[in-house]
Design a protein around this motif. Structure first.
Motif, PDB file in Angstrom:
ATOM      1  N   ASN A  89       6.804   8.562  -1.274  1.00 50.17           N
ATOM      2  CA  ASN A  89       5.553   8.713  -2.023  1.00 50.17           C
ATOM      3  C   ASN A  89       4.450   9.365  -1.178  1.00 50.17           C
ATOM      4  O   ASN A  89       4.580   9.495   0.029  1.00 50.17           O
ATOM      5  CB  ASN A  89       5.104   7.340  -2.528  1.00 50.17           C
ATOM      6  CG  ASN A  89       3.981   7.443  -3.543  1.00 50.17           C
ATOM      7  OD1 ASN A  89       3.919   8.410  -4.302  1.00 50.17           O
ATOM      8  ND2 ASN A  89       3.094   6.457  -3.564  1.00 50.17           N
ATOM      9  N   SER A  92       0.772  -1.248   0.000  1.00 49.53           N
ATOM     10  CA  SER A  92       0.000   0.000   0.000  1.00 49.53           C
ATOM     11  C   SER A  92       0.800   1.294   0.000  1.00 49.53           C
ATOM     12  O   SER A  92       0.239   2.362   0.178  1.00 49.53           O
ATOM     13  CB  SER A  92      -0.970   0.049   1.190  1.00 49.53           C
ATOM     14  OG  SER A  92      -1.867  -1.016   1.097  1.00 49.53           O
ATOM     15  N   GLY A 106       2.246   2.335  -2.605  1.00 53.24           N
ATOM     16  CA  GLY A 106       2.037   2.905  -3.936  1.00 53.24           C
ATOM     17  C   GLY A 106       2.917   2.306  -5.022  1.00 53.24           C
ATOM     18  O   GLY A 106       3.120   2.926  -6.072  1.00 53.24           O
ATOM     19  N   LYS A 107       3.417   1.095  -4.814  1.00 49.61           N
ATOM     20  CA  LYS A 107       4.297   0.474  -5.810  1.00 49.61           C
ATOM     21  C   LYS A 107       3.592   0.283  -7.155  1.00 49.61           C
ATOM     22  O   LYS A 107       4.138   0.634  -8.197  1.00 49.61           O
ATOM     23  CB  LYS A 107       4.808  -0.883  -5.299  1.00 49.61           C
ATOM     24  CG  LYS A 107       5.704  -0.768  -4.068  1.00 49.61           C
ATOM     25  CD  LYS A 107       6.262  -2.113  -3.633  1.00 49.61           C
ATOM     26  CE  LYS A 107       5.180  -3.123  -3.263  1.00 49.61           C
ATOM     27  NZ  LYS A 107       4.319  -2.668  -2.131  1.00 49.61           N
ATOM     28  N   SER A 108       2.389  -0.271  -7.099  1.00 43.73           N
ATOM     29  CA  SER A 108       1.675  -0.512  -8.361  1.00 43.73           C
ATOM     30  C   SER A 108       1.349   0.794  -9.063  1.00 43.73           C
ATOM     31  O   SER A 108       1.482   0.911 -10.284  1.00 43.73           O
ATOM     32  CB  SER A 108       0.382  -1.294  -8.104  1.00 43.73           C
ATOM     33  OG  SER A 108       0.667  -2.530  -7.502  1.00 43.73           O
ATOM     34  N   THR A 109       0.929   1.771  -8.268  1.00 43.45           N
ATOM     35  CA  THR A 109       0.586   3.080  -8.838  1.00 43.45           C
ATOM     36  C   THR A 109       1.820   3.685  -9.519  1.00 43.45           C
ATOM     37  O   THR A 109       1.739   4.217 -10.630  1.00 43.45           O
ATOM     38  CB  THR A 109       0.081   4.025  -7.731  1.00 43.45           C
ATOM     39  OG1 THR A 109      -0.932   3.348  -6.984  1.00 43.45           O
ATOM     40  CG2 THR A 109      -0.485   5.305  -8.318  1.00 43.45           C
ATOM     41  N   ALA A 167       2.928   9.452  -6.749  1.00 38.36           N
ATOM     42  CA  ALA A 167       2.702   8.550  -7.872  1.00 38.36           C
ATOM     43  C   ALA A 167       1.311   8.787  -8.444  1.00 38.36           C
ATOM     44  O   ALA A 167       1.102   8.763  -9.652  1.00 38.36           O
ATOM     45  CB  ALA A 167       2.846   7.095  -7.418  1.00 38.36           C
ATOM     46  N   GLU A 168       0.380   9.054  -7.537  1.00 37.58           N
ATOM     47  CA  GLU A 168      -1.002   9.228  -7.964  1.00 37.58           C
ATOM     48  C   GLU A 168      -1.175  10.502  -8.797  1.00 37.58           C
ATOM     49  O   GLU A 168      -1.820  10.490  -9.827  1.00 37.58           O
ATOM     50  CB  GLU A 168      -1.907   9.298  -6.737  1.00 37.58           C
ATOM     51  CG  GLU A 168      -3.367   9.195  -7.086  1.00 37.58           C
ATOM     52  CD  GLU A 168      -4.082   8.295  -6.100  1.00 37.58           C
ATOM     53  OE1 GLU A 168      -3.932   7.067  -6.240  1.00 37.58           O
ATOM     54  OE2 GLU A 168      -4.754   8.821  -5.200  1.00 37.58           O
ATOM     55  N   ASP A 197       1.740  14.348  -1.795  1.00 34.06           N
ATOM     56  CA  ASP A 197       0.560  15.221  -1.941  1.00 34.06           C
ATOM     57  C   ASP A 197      -0.280  15.276  -0.674  1.00 34.06           C
ATOM     58  O   ASP A 197      -1.103  16.167  -0.498  1.00 34.06           O
ATOM     59  CB  ASP A 197      -0.298  14.715  -3.110  1.00 34.06           C
ATOM     60  CG  ASP A 197      -0.713  13.256  -2.937  1.00 34.06           C
ATOM     61  OD1 ASP A 197      -1.894  13.002  -2.661  1.00 34.06           O
ATOM     62  OD2 ASP A 197       0.158  12.355  -3.069  1.00 34.06           O
TER      63      ASP A 197
HETATM   64  N1  LIG Z   1      -2.658  10.276  -1.982  1.00 30.20           N
HETATM   65  C1  LIG Z   1      -1.927   9.362  -2.636  1.00 30.20           C
HETATM   66  N2  LIG Z   1      -2.345   8.101  -2.684  1.00 30.20           N
HETATM   67  C2  LIG Z   1      -1.588   7.219  -3.359  1.00 30.20           C
HETATM   68  C3  LIG Z   1      -0.386   7.606  -4.010  1.00 30.20           C
HETATM   69  N3  LIG Z   1       0.146   6.507  -4.590  1.00 30.20           N
HETATM   70  C4  LIG Z   1      -0.688   5.488  -4.326  1.00 30.20           C
HETATM   71  N4  LIG Z   1      -1.740   5.900  -3.585  1.00 30.20           N
HETATM   72  C5  LIG Z   1      -2.869   5.101  -3.110  1.00 30.20           C
HETATM   73  O1  LIG Z   1      -2.400   4.150  -2.151  1.00 30.20           O
HETATM   74  C6  LIG Z   1      -3.108   2.937  -2.277  1.00 30.20           C
HETATM   75  C7  LIG Z   1      -2.145   1.774  -2.485  1.00 30.20           C
HETATM   76  O2  LIG Z   1      -1.493   1.931  -3.738  1.00 30.20           O
HETATM   77  P1  LIG Z   1      -0.845   0.716  -4.512  1.00 30.20           P
HETATM   78  O3  LIG Z   1      -0.173   1.277  -5.707  1.00 30.20           O
HETATM   79  O4  LIG Z   1      -1.835  -0.353  -4.748  1.00 30.20           O
HETATM   80  O5  LIG Z   1       0.224   0.219  -3.439  1.00 30.20           O
HETATM   81  P2  LIG Z   1       1.125  -1.099  -3.447  1.00 30.20           P
HETATM   82  O6  LIG Z   1       0.479  -2.067  -2.512  1.00 30.20           O
HETATM   83  O7  LIG Z   1       2.439  -0.661  -2.908  1.00 30.20           O
HETATM   84  O8  LIG Z   1       1.218  -1.593  -4.848  1.00 30.20           O
HETATM   85  C8  LIG Z   1      -4.070   3.105  -3.444  1.00 30.20           C
HETATM   86  O9  LIG Z   1      -5.332   3.448  -2.920  1.00 30.20           O
HETATM   87  C9  LIG Z   1      -3.486   4.277  -4.226  1.00 30.20           C
HETATM   88  O10 LIG Z   1      -4.466   5.001  -4.905  1.00 30.20           O
HETATM   89  C10 LIG Z   1       0.018   8.981  -3.929  1.00 30.20           C
HETATM   90  O11 LIG Z   1       1.056   9.416  -4.456  1.00 30.20           O
HETATM   91  N5  LIG Z   1      -0.784   9.808  -3.223  1.00 30.20           N
END
Ligand SMILES: Nc1nc2c(ncn2[C@@H]2O[C@H](COP(=O)(O)OP(=O)(O)O)[C@@H](O)[C@H]2O)c(=O)[nH]1
Ligand SMILES: [Mg+2]
Length: 370
Positions: free
Chosen positions: A243, A71, A73-76, A275-276, A246
Motif C-alpha cells: 500500500n 497505520s 492502511g487496513k481501515s482505508t 488505498a487512499e 502513491d
Molecule cells: N498516502 C497514502 N496514505 C494512506 C494510504 N492508505 C492509508 N493511508 C493513510 O495512512 C494512515 C493510516 O491508515 P489506516 O487505514 O487508519 O491504517 P490502519 O491502522 O492499518 O487501519 C491514514 O492517515 C491514511 O489516510 C495510501 O494508499 N496512501
C-alpha cells in the motif's frame, strides 16, 4: 517453572544446538515437546481470554483476513473495497475489534475482516492475540497489507502466524499416522528420507504414539513431520498487497521489489496499491478472486432461464454435490441428476451426477424428484 519460561528455555536450546546427524534426534524431541507446550499455553490463554464461544460470524461466499501493522492502511482499504462504512460498524469485544466488510466481485460476496490486533495482541502472548489468530485460522485467504516503506514487517507477521500453526501457501504434509495396538512404530516412505528412522520414531513417541504405522510421501524435515502429526495446523493461501504506492517515485519501486524478494515474496505476485487514491484495486479484487479459487456457476432455473446476474459461487474443485449442498432445500434432498453446459461439460446439456466437477462459468440445471 511456568509454561512461558519452559517454552523459552526449549527455544533457546534448539537455537543453540547445531543441527547435524548426531543431534537430529535430540532436536526432534525438543521440537515435539515445544509443539506440545505451545498448545497447552494456547489452551490456557483462550480459556482465560475473551470467554467461551467467541467467533466472528462467517457470512458470504468466502472470508479474507486482512493482516498488517497499525497505520499501513487496513481501515482505508477496507472502506475502499467494501461496504464496511455503510453497513455494520465493528464487532466489539472486550479485548478485540474485528472490522468486517463485504466485498462484492463477479457476483460473489467476499467477507473481508480487518483484524487490527494481530501484532499488538499476539506479540505479548496475551489472550486476545489468540482470539485474533482464531479469526485468521477460519479464513479462506490471508491478505498481508504492507506499506511501501515497511516491507520488513512481512517477516514479523508471517512469523506470528507460523508460530500459531497457520501454514501459508503450502499443501498439508503427506504424512499419515495410524495408531495400532502393538508392534511399535513402523515407517513406510515413498521417498528416500533425509531424516533418520530413530528421529522419526522418537518424534512420534514424544507425541504419544507407542505403536503406529506411519506413511510419509515427501521429503519432510522435523518441523514438517511434526506438522503432519499434529492435526491442528491450518493451511491457507496468502497474498501480499503493498500500500501507499502513491508515495514513492517510480525508481524506488525497484528497491521495494528487492525488499520483497529478500522475504521470499515474488514481486510479480504482490499487488501494488494506493488505498487512499483507490489505485490498483481492480487488480487486487481480481487477485483475491483468483487466490480464493472461486468459480461462478449460472443456475438454469426451470421456467425462468439462466440467471447470469447472481451466480452460485463455489470453490475450484467443487462438484455438483457441493452446489446442491450450498443451494440446500430440495436440491440437497431430492437430487435426481443435473445438466451442465460450459467449460466443464463434454457437450451442451451433459447429464451428470453429484460427483461431476464444475468449472467457472458453467451453466447448471438440477433436476429433482417430485
Ligand atoms: N498516502 C497514502 N496514505 C494512506 C494510504 N492508505 C492509508 N493511508 C493513510 O495512512 C494512515 C493510516 O491508515 P489506516 O487505514 O487508519 O491504517 P490502519 O491502522 O492499518 O487501519 C491514514 O492517515 C491514511 O489516510 C495510501 O494508499 N496512501
Ligand atoms: Mg484501522
Amino acid at each position: 517453572m511456568g509454561l512461558e519460561e519452559e517454552i523459552e528455555e526449549i527455544e533457546e536450546e534448539i537455537a543453540s544446538t547445531p543441527y547435524n546427524k548426531s543431534t537430529e534426534q535430540h532436536i526432534g524431541r525438543l521440537k515435539s515437546k515445544l509443539a506440545e507446550l505451545k498448545e497447552e499455553l494456547e489452551r490456557k490463554q483462550s480459556s482465560s481470554g475473551g470467554g467461551p464461544g467467541y467467533a466472528v460470524e462467517k457470512t458470504g461466499d468466502a472470508t479474507v483476513a486482512l493482516v498488517g501493522f497499525p497505520s499501513v492502511g487496513k481501515s482505508t482499504l477496507l472502506n475502499a473495497l467494501t461496504n464496511a462504512d455503510s453497513e455494520t460498524g465493528s464487532y466489539e469485544f472486550t479485548t478485540l475489534d474485528v472490522n468486517p466488510g463485504m466485498l462484492k466481485y463477479k457476483g460473489a460476496n467476499v467477507q473481508l475482516l480487518d483484524v487490527p490486533g494481530l501484532v499488538e495482541g499476539a506479540a505479548g502472548g496475551r489472550g486476545d492475540g489468540q482470539e485474533v489468530l482464531s479469526v485468521v485460522r477460519t479464513a479462506d485467504l490471508v491478505l498481508f497489507l504492507l506499506s511501501v516503506f515497511e516491507i520488513d514487517q512481512y517477516e514479523r507477521l508471517h512469523e506470528e502466524l507460523y508460530r500459531n500453526g497457520i501454514r501459508l501457501d503450502r499443501e498439508p504434509p503427506r504424512v499419515s499416522v495410524r495408531k495400532k495396538a502393538k508392534d511399535g512404530i513402523s515407517i513406510t516412505a515413498s521417498v528416500d528420507l533425509d531424516l533418520d528412522e530413530g528421529t522419526i520414531t522418537s518424534i512420534l513417541r514424544e507425541h504419544g504414539y507407542a505403536n503406529a504405522d506411519v506413511t510419509i510421501g515427501e521429503q519432510v524435515d522435523i518441523d514438517r513431520l511434526i506438522d503432519g502429526i499434529r492435526d491442528n495446523r491450518v493451511y491457507l493461501p496468502s497474498l501480499v498487497a503493498v500500500n501507499k504506492a502513491d508515495l514513492i517515485e517510480p525508481d524506488y519501486a525497484e528497491t521495494v521489489k528487492d525488499r520483497l524478494r529478500e522475504h521470499d515474496v515474488d514481486p510479480g505476485e504482490a499487488i501494488f496499491i494506493s488505498a487512499e487514491e483507490e489505485r490498483g484495486l481492480d487488480a487486487l479484487r481480481e487477485t483475491i478472486w483468483q487466490e480464493l479459487g472461486l468459480i461462478r456457476v449460472y443456475m438454469d432455473k426451470p421456467g425462468r432461464g439462466v440467471d447470469y446476474e447472481e451466480p452460485l459461487i463455489l470453490f475450484e474443485g467443487d462438484t455438483v454435490g457441493n452446489a446442491c449442498e450450498k443451494l440446500g432445500g430440495e436440491f440437497a434432498d431430492r437430487f435426481r441428476f443435473a445438466r451442465v453446459s460450459g467449460p466443464s461439460a463434454k457437450h451442451d446439456e451433459q447429464q451428470v451426477g453429484t460427483d461431476h466437477e464444475l468449472a467457472d462459468e458453467d451453466v447448471l440445471r438440477i433436476l429433482t424428484t417430485k
